[in-house]
Design a protein around this motif. Sequence first.
Motif, mmCIF file in Angstrom:
data_model
loop_
_atom_site.group_PDB
_atom_site.id
_atom_site.type_symbol
_atom_site.label_atom_id
_atom_site.label_comp_id
_atom_site.label_asym_id
_atom_site.label_seq_id
_atom_site.Cartn_x
_atom_site.Cartn_y
_atom_site.Cartn_z
ATOM 1 N N ALA B 73 0.695 -1.344 0.202
ATOM 2 C CA ALA B 73 0.033 -0.365 -0.158
ATOM 3 C C ALA B 73 0.823 1.486 -0.102
ATOM 4 N N LYS B 74 1.951 1.092 0.640
ATOM 5 C CA LYS B 74 2.737 2.542 0.502
ATOM 6 C C LYS B 74 3.786 2.809 -0.345
ATOM 7 N N PHE B 75 3.900 1.620 -0.738
ATOM 8 C CA PHE B 75 4.797 1.472 -2.097
ATOM 9 C C PHE B 75 4.355 2.053 -3.199
ATOM 10 N N GLU B 76 3.242 1.604 -2.800
ATOM 11 C CA GLU B 76 1.738 2.444 -4.304
ATOM 12 C C GLU B 76 1.749 3.494 -4.530
ATOM 13 N N SER B 77 1.224 3.574 -3.198
ATOM 14 C CA SER B 77 1.207 5.118 -2.511
ATOM 15 C C SER B 77 2.081 6.177 -3.473
ATOM 16 N N ASN B 78 3.435 5.591 -3.439
ATOM 17 C CA ASN B 78 4.646 6.389 -3.382
ATOM 18 C C ASN B 78 5.217 6.262 -5.169
ATOM 19 N N GLY B 79 3.870 5.982 -5.629
ATOM 20 C CA GLY B 79 4.191 6.371 -7.018
ATOM 21 C C GLY B 79 4.561 4.230 -7.891
ATOM 22 N N GLY B 80 5.098 4.230 -7.416
ATOM 23 C CA GLY B 80 5.495 2.589 -8.139
ATOM 24 C C GLY B 80 4.558 1.544 -8.173
ATOM 25 N N LYS B 81 4.449 0.799 -8.804
ATOM 26 C CA LYS B 81 3.704 -0.548 -8.573
ATOM 27 C C LYS B 81 4.572 -1.561 -8.639
ATOM 28 N N VAL B 82 3.840 -2.369 -7.671
ATOM 29 C CA VAL B 82 3.673 -4.151 -7.622
ATOM 30 C C VAL B 82 3.248 -4.907 -8.364
ATOM 31 N N HIS B 83 4.233 -6.063 -8.374
ATOM 32 C CA HIS B 83 3.070 -7.048 -10.083
ATOM 33 C C HIS B 83 3.571 -8.646 -8.723
ATOM 34 N N TRP B 84 2.982 -9.012 -9.735
ATOM 35 C CA TRP B 84 3.290 -10.670 -8.006
ATOM 36 C C TRP B 84 3.392 -11.730 -8.590
ATOM 37 N N ALA B 85 4.115 -12.912 -8.262
ATOM 38 C CA ALA B 85 4.593 -13.725 -9.161
ATOM 39 C C ALA B 85 4.190 -14.811 -8.196
ATOM 40 N N ARG B 86 3.958 -15.854 -9.069
ATOM 41 C CA ARG B 86 3.771 -17.008 -8.100
ATOM 42 C C ARG B 86 4.775 -17.853 -8.144
ATOM 43 N N ASN B 87 5.537 -17.817 -8.987
ATOM 44 C CA ASN B 87 6.708 -18.631 -9.646
ATOM 45 C C ASN B 87 7.529 -17.906 -10.679
ATOM 46 N N ALA B 88 8.504 -18.615 -10.913
ATOM 47 C CA ALA B 88 9.694 -18.329 -11.502
ATOM 48 C C ALA B 88 9.179 -17.402 -13.479
ATOM 49 N N ALA B 89 8.255 -18.567 -13.870
ATOM 50 C CA ALA B 89 7.895 -18.491 -14.705
ATOM 51 C C ALA B 89 6.966 -16.724 -15.065
ATOM 52 N N GLU B 90 5.762 -16.550 -13.952
ATOM 53 C CA GLU B 90 5.618 -15.728 -14.186
ATOM 54 C C GLU B 90 6.475 -14.529 -13.891
ATOM 55 N N ALA B 91 7.094 -14.778 -12.594
ATOM 56 C CA ALA B 91 8.079 -12.952 -12.390
ATOM 57 C C ALA B 91 8.858 -13.003 -14.045
ATOM 58 N N ARG B 92 9.026 -14.259 -14.809
ATOM 59 C CA ARG B 92 9.995 -13.550 -16.294
ATOM 60 C C ARG B 92 8.842 -13.103 -17.069
#
Lengths: 243, 463, 226
Positions: B73-92
């Motif tokens: 919540a803080k990170f996004e209020s600072n203007g960054g964007k968060v992405h969630w990855a369940r595994n390596a393939a999703e992160a890539r």
Amino acid sequence: MRISLFIPCFVDQLAPQVGLATVKVLKKLGHDVEFRAEQTCCGQPSYNSGQWEVAREGAIRALKIFRGAEVVVGPSGSCVAMIKKFYPDLLKDTPHAAEAKELAQRTFEFSEFIVRQLGVTDIGATLNKKVTYHDGCHAMRELRLKEEPRQLLRAVRGLELIETEESESCCGFGGLFSVKFPMISTAMVQVKGGALARTGADYVVSSDPSCLLQIGGWLTREGKPIRPMHIAEVLAEGLPANV
Amino acid sequence: MSNAKDIFLKEATTAAADGPQRIFINKALGGYYANRDIQKARFRDWERARDAASLAKWEAVNDLANTLEAFVAKFESNGGKVHWARNAAEAREIILQLIAAANAKAVVKSKCMTTEEIHLNDALEKAGYSVVESDLGEFIQQLRGEAPYHFVFPCMHVKREEISALFTKHLGTAATNSPEELTMIARRHLRQLYVDADVGITGANFLVAETGQISITENEGNARLTAALPRIHIALSGIEKVVKKLDDLSVLLPMLATAGAGQPMTCYNTLYSGPRKPGECDGPEEFHLVLLDNARTQLLADPEQRDALHCIRCGACLNVCPIFKNIGGLAYGTTYQGPIGSVITPHLRGLKQWNHLSGASSLCGACTDACPVRIDLHHHLLHNRRNANQTSPTWFDRLFHRGFNFVISRPRLFAFGGRVFRFTLPVLKKIPLPYLSAWLKTRDLPPAPAQSFRQQWKDSSHG
Amino acid sequence: MANARSEILSRIREALKVVAPKPHFKSEPIGGSVAQNAKPWLPDGGATVAARLALLTENLAKLKANLIRVPDAVAAQQVLQGIARDKNWKKVAYHSHPLVAPAVEALTCEKWEVTSSFNKQKLEGCDAGVTSCEAIVAQLGSILVSSASSGGRSLSILPHVHVVIATVDQVTADLEGCFSDMLGRHGQKLPSMLSFITGPSRTGDIERILVLGAHGPKELYVILVG
């Protein structure tokens, strides 16, 4: 005090002189010594191999064997650590948990017992040799014994104690590790044994006979002059034959 | 040889037999030991500082969902964007999409083991991007086409002559034996690449829930440049890196530096809380953070070993590990080498395939004593061995230990067996036997005594 | 991947249903935060101004950073001129700040002020970057710069030499106090970058041998006024 001996299985079979020296020193200090012959092995090989069900059986046997003993003293940091540290862990959440904790409290490694429990550092031994001390990992890191054996050695008449570089490095024994991963175990004893040989000491002394088996085995194979000797043997040197 | 254990045995055998290389590694670590001890002595109570560091991580890890949500919540209020990855393939996939959306061509990376974990460079190169590792050690390993040897000191096994030859081959520079000159070659080569890159990829050492900042620790300044010059900053972090309070770092940063490299503080410890803000003269336009699970939640689900998620990746356990020092980092075949790698890899990549790493330890405990956040490393190796035995036991082990137990639970049989063993030992030494032959290959056994202790006890007046 | 978020969070909540024992302090914590408890166990930051300055001097020397103490802003200008002359600087980058700008503007070489019309190629061509800072941590010898107070992110890292001009009252005892000051000063509006600089850029990647100036500045000067 009546001391119940805890003699590791391979000391019993392969290094009985360590057990005899332990008896001699404890008697010299004026205590009664008993040996309960039902004891064999503490079960550490199985514990370390992940065979905890098997090891648990050994732990429960040991609780029974040493039931009622005033104190249990063993000449091995590793095997004593098995009783003191790993039995309570192995038997937690079982009906034996309380007894395992209780046995742990009255079980001591040889040098720990003499220095911490009896408050003695001078046994009256004499050995005119240069020795260096090897800290067995279980004694040093599980039982936190570091100064105790050195205090005992410094009090031996004629003995010159020198420190080794790599004094805290593992010798590479690790029980079955030494034969399951012999190449790594050997590399480790090369480092350890090499450092020991460079000290120019006559003996490498330890409170762990298993480390001495590994270190001594390598030193002999490599033809190095420095010899292994258990701390109980050192402390029994120069004592009257029949105490 | 297809399975991880066979490869490990082969690589470890080769490495353990390489005496000169082992001496080289030991010598390289000599300076670290000296500096670490100097810095540890500057702590007024190192052991209690370890308690505090451990507690700071415990509080965050054991309240991970809430801590992460607060952080995000803080990170996004600072203007960054968060992405969630369940595994390596999703992160890539996420990272590739971000790069494609930005219309980027060149990517510069600072050191990040999590990107090694998800094999990001391969994926980026396959997708046609040029990727350059900017940390000197990682840059050298990238040119060598080799995985990092040590997750803090990636090329500590490489000699300067080899680096010189490598630079001559790839960069066309003149040969030199000076570490200083070699470093300057890399510096000159990489400078323009930072300026030209569209995307900078970094890791994160800590995520601070209180402020929404990510903290990056480094010595060279390459991560600073990576997060300053390109248009887009993408950071990749495991979910376990979060801490609750900003001032937790007042404990963790000095401990990371001291335990990891024998420094009072790593040269650059930088907190980022968003893209360039109005009024700031530079910095990226976009700031993305990819939060990776990749089986961390499986480790989290094991309360016995949950403290392994406290790891701050300082590398102290590798530096003191006699196994690591004798077989080196490449033999492990893992992203994370040494004791922490042997503990977590079975959780991240499968116990059956990777339990041999837990077995390949004398359990000396030097790692546990060295760990600044008090992870119970060597006991966890025992826990892995136990778990593996429960889930996929081998018949040989079972038979051996059941047989052994049969003997030791019968004192008379034990005494008899011992006697037979002692008397037949001279013969046994000559025939190939499991375990005994492995011992005798490099070590002697003392001659067997005629009488055991128990016999002598019985025969003496004691009995 | 919206459901990745909820799936990971629910995996976490599921995993944490079994509680792991809390690590315990050797003695009971007095209360307050972990960091406040740990403060007396960490390296000393100095209780008095004199002690802090002594620690800072010692720490910066060990870090191979150059500390020059001057009585006032005029003396700071002279010191900077001396360095510029000795190092034969052709071009110096700086930012608008009452301690920095007058000192740099007095230099005879080419000067370039970083503003919102920032040009990274141009900055790369500068011999030195001169900045102010947020604070200096005596305990560790660390200089805290920020994107707000130190001319953005690149000025203190891209040029080959970094010069910091600070005042004695910016020297703070330890990291914990420094964080608390930062939160007090900036509140919820923290600069997008805060960076603790502890000595000139360095690497030990080649045979664990220390080399200064890996990617960031090879030299770090701290001119301390007052």
